[in-house]
Write a protein that holds these residues in place. Structure first.
Motif, PDB file in Angstrom:
ATOM      1  N   ALA A  86       3.087 -50.024  52.041  1.00  0.00           N
ATOM      2  CA  ALA A  86       1.778 -50.343  51.451  1.00  0.00           C
ATOM      3  C   ALA A  86       1.113 -51.550  52.119  1.00  0.00           C
ATOM      4  O   ALA A  86      -0.112 -51.651  52.132  1.00  0.00           O
ATOM      5  N   ILE A  87       1.875 -52.471  52.667  1.00  0.00           N
ATOM      6  CA  ILE A  87       1.241 -53.646  53.281  1.00  0.00           C
ATOM      7  C   ILE A  87       1.060 -53.490  54.791  1.00  0.00           C
ATOM      8  O   ILE A  87       0.475 -54.345  55.451  1.00  0.00           O
ATOM      9  N   THR A  88       1.610 -52.393  55.341  1.00  0.00           N
ATOM     10  CA  THR A  88       1.419 -52.113  56.761  1.00  0.00           C
ATOM     11  C   THR A  88       0.523 -50.888  56.874  1.00  0.00           C
ATOM     12  O   THR A  88       0.243 -50.219  55.884  1.00  0.00           O
ATOM     13  N   ALA A  89       0.109 -50.587  58.112  1.00  0.00           N
ATOM     14  CA  ALA A  89      -0.682 -49.372  58.319  1.00  0.00           C
ATOM     15  C   ALA A  89       0.289 -48.189  58.436  1.00  0.00           C
ATOM     16  O   ALA A  89       0.240 -47.400  59.359  1.00  0.00           O
ATOM     17  N   GLY A  90       1.247 -48.110  57.500  1.00  0.00           N
ATOM     18  CA  GLY A  90       2.268 -47.068  57.512  1.00  0.00           C
ATOM     19  C   GLY A  90       3.447 -47.477  58.377  1.00  0.00           C
ATOM     20  O   GLY A  90       3.302 -48.283  59.295  1.00  0.00           O
ATOM     21  N   PRO A 112       1.378 -53.322  62.513  1.00  0.00           N
ATOM     22  CA  PRO A 112      -0.044 -53.397  62.177  1.00  0.00           C
ATOM     23  C   PRO A 112      -0.207 -53.519  60.665  1.00  0.00           C
ATOM     24  O   PRO A 112       0.522 -52.865  59.911  1.00  0.00           O
ATOM     25  N   LYS A 113      -1.152 -54.353  60.227  1.00  0.00           N
ATOM     26  CA  LYS A 113      -1.239 -54.645  58.796  1.00  0.00           C
ATOM     27  C   LYS A 113      -2.169 -53.685  58.059  1.00  0.00           C
ATOM     28  O   LYS A 113      -3.057 -53.087  58.678  1.00  0.00           O
ATOM     29  N   ASP A 126      -4.020 -59.036  63.294  1.00  0.00           N
ATOM     30  CA  ASP A 126      -4.095 -57.691  62.710  1.00  0.00           C
ATOM     31  C   ASP A 126      -2.703 -57.094  62.498  1.00  0.00           C
ATOM     32  O   ASP A 126      -2.546 -55.904  62.249  1.00  0.00           O
ATOM     33  N   THR A 127      -1.695 -57.957  62.615  1.00  0.00           N
ATOM     34  CA  THR A 127      -0.325 -57.520  62.333  1.00  0.00           C
ATOM     35  C   THR A 127       0.225 -58.314  61.159  1.00  0.00           C
ATOM     36  O   THR A 127      -0.283 -59.382  60.828  1.00  0.00           O
TER      37      THR A 127
END
Ligand code: TXA
Ligand code: MG
Length: 357
Positions: A86-90, A112-113, A126-127
């Motif tokens: 949920a806190i990453t882009a998958g 990636p966030k 962006d991470t």
């Protein structure tokens, strides 16, 4: 708006069993996290200074409490894989594989966030760095809060990371709502940070999960930042002089037979120059040293033990008013790589003893 810079808070110091944490204590601490408060808690590596990772106001308080530069991003702690997703882009397949191999445990993954993570947490990157700590108190707290928890080490910036609740109290009393004390942090050194956003995974900070273990799990070599193997910037925090005791630290490394003699000479020189000297060394070297204030870190071939005692001993040097510390290096393999990374960062001067046989 409350001005937290000017605010001293009442700090609750709650002891909690590391194996069977008292649920009432955990519930009370979790409530404070949900309300935007700061809770310092134990992990298997070092103590963390936690806030709700999705609340930018709470996260800003972490930076104020620590005196931490705003360009140094935080690690987000989770209690399950869904929270990490949920806190990453998958989570890419490699992240899932590594999480299954090493979580809960001392491995932080940079990915990636997700948009939900405020820029304060990631210092505008962006991470996001994410890990699942291997400590029952930490996991129970994150679960009870139902939130991802942003947490840097719970020290004032520039001080050695805290490995006991008492260390946290020394640094953060009056700046955090709660300190959960569950005794000494078992590993004593911060997690390994692995950047998964590059083609080849890069170790940004060595820690308890060794390069060798990562290579085995991934099936290919990993790169190590700062060794000319990567053009990527290192973890932003690694550029600061870290882990510093108050006394000047001299790191003596190199030839096994020459090092004890050099340590003895240097300690004597510093002493006659008027310094209050402490020596941090292996049990083997300690036997050869006549001077007082010799602190044994562990056996020479047991870097995990050396790592577990390092920060505690650096803080003890401060308490004893030591003005010069002579520390013996360890072989930089396995956990020894993390120990040497921290020692080099703490050292003002590195002395390499040649093989003069
Ligand atoms: O073991 C640990 O990792 C402990 C416990 C509390 O979990 N935490 C810890 O946090 O050592 P801290 O803040 O002292 O160190 C975090 C490091 C910093 O060097 C920071 O620059 C790096 O992680 N970091 C955080 N987010 C990052 C990102 N998105 N990309 C690269 N590096 C990042
Ligand atoms: Mg830190």
């Amino acid at each position: 708006m409350t001005d937290f810079t000017a605010m001293l808070v009442e700090t609750h110091y709650w002891r909690v069993d590391p194996i069977n944490p008292d649920q009432d204590v955990i519930t009370a601490a979790a409530r404070i996290l949900r309300q935007g408060g700061l809770v310092a808690f134990p992990t298997e590596t070092v103590y963390g200074l936690g806030a709700n990772a999705l609340d930018s106001r709470a996260v800003k308080r972490i930076f104020i409490a620590k005196g931490r530069p705003a360009d140094n991003p935080l690690i987000v702690h989770v209690s399950d894989l869904e929270q990490a997703a949920a806190i990453t882009a998958g989570l890419p397949p490699l992240a899932v594989k590594l999480a299954k191999a090493f979580w809960p445990g001392p491995l932080t993954l940079v990915l990636p966030k997700a948009d939900a993570v405020p820029g304060e947490v990631t210092a505008g990157l962006d991470t996001v760095a994410v890990r699942m700590p291997d400590h029952r108190v930490a996991l129970a707290l994150i679960r009870a809060a139902g939130l991802p928890v942003a947490a840097p080490s719970a020290n004032v910036s520039g001080r050695p990371s805290p490995t006991t609740g008492e260390h946290v109290r020394q640094d953060l009393e009056g700046r955090v709502e709660v300190i959960l004390d569950a005794g000494p942090a078992p590993h004593g050194l911060e997690s390994t940070i692995l950047d998964l956003t590059t083609d080849v995974p890069v170790v940004l900070r060595p820690g308890g999960v060794t390069r060798e273990a990562l290579t085995r799990a991934i099936g290919t070599d990993v790169a190590v930042a700062g060794r000319g193997e990567t053009e990527r910037p290192r973890a932003p925090g690694m550029k600061y002089r870290h882990y510093a005791p108050r006394g000047e630290l001299y790191l003596v490394e190199g030839d096994r037979r020459g090092v004890p003699r050099r340590i003895a000479e240097l300690a004597a020189e510093l002493k006659s120059a008027g310094h209050r000297v402490a020596v941090l060394c292996s049990a083997e070297t300690a036997r050869l040293l006549p001077c007082d204030r010799v602190y044994v870190m562990g056996l020479r071939d047991d870097p995990a033990r050396v790592g577990a005692r390092l920060y505690q001993l650096l803080r003890r040097c401060d308490e004893d008013g030591v003005t010069a510390i002579v520390a013996e290096g360890v072989e930089p393999v396995g956990v020894g790589e993390a120990v040497m990374n921290r020692l080099r960062k703490a050292a003002g001067k590195v002395i390499t003893v040649g093989d003069d046989r």
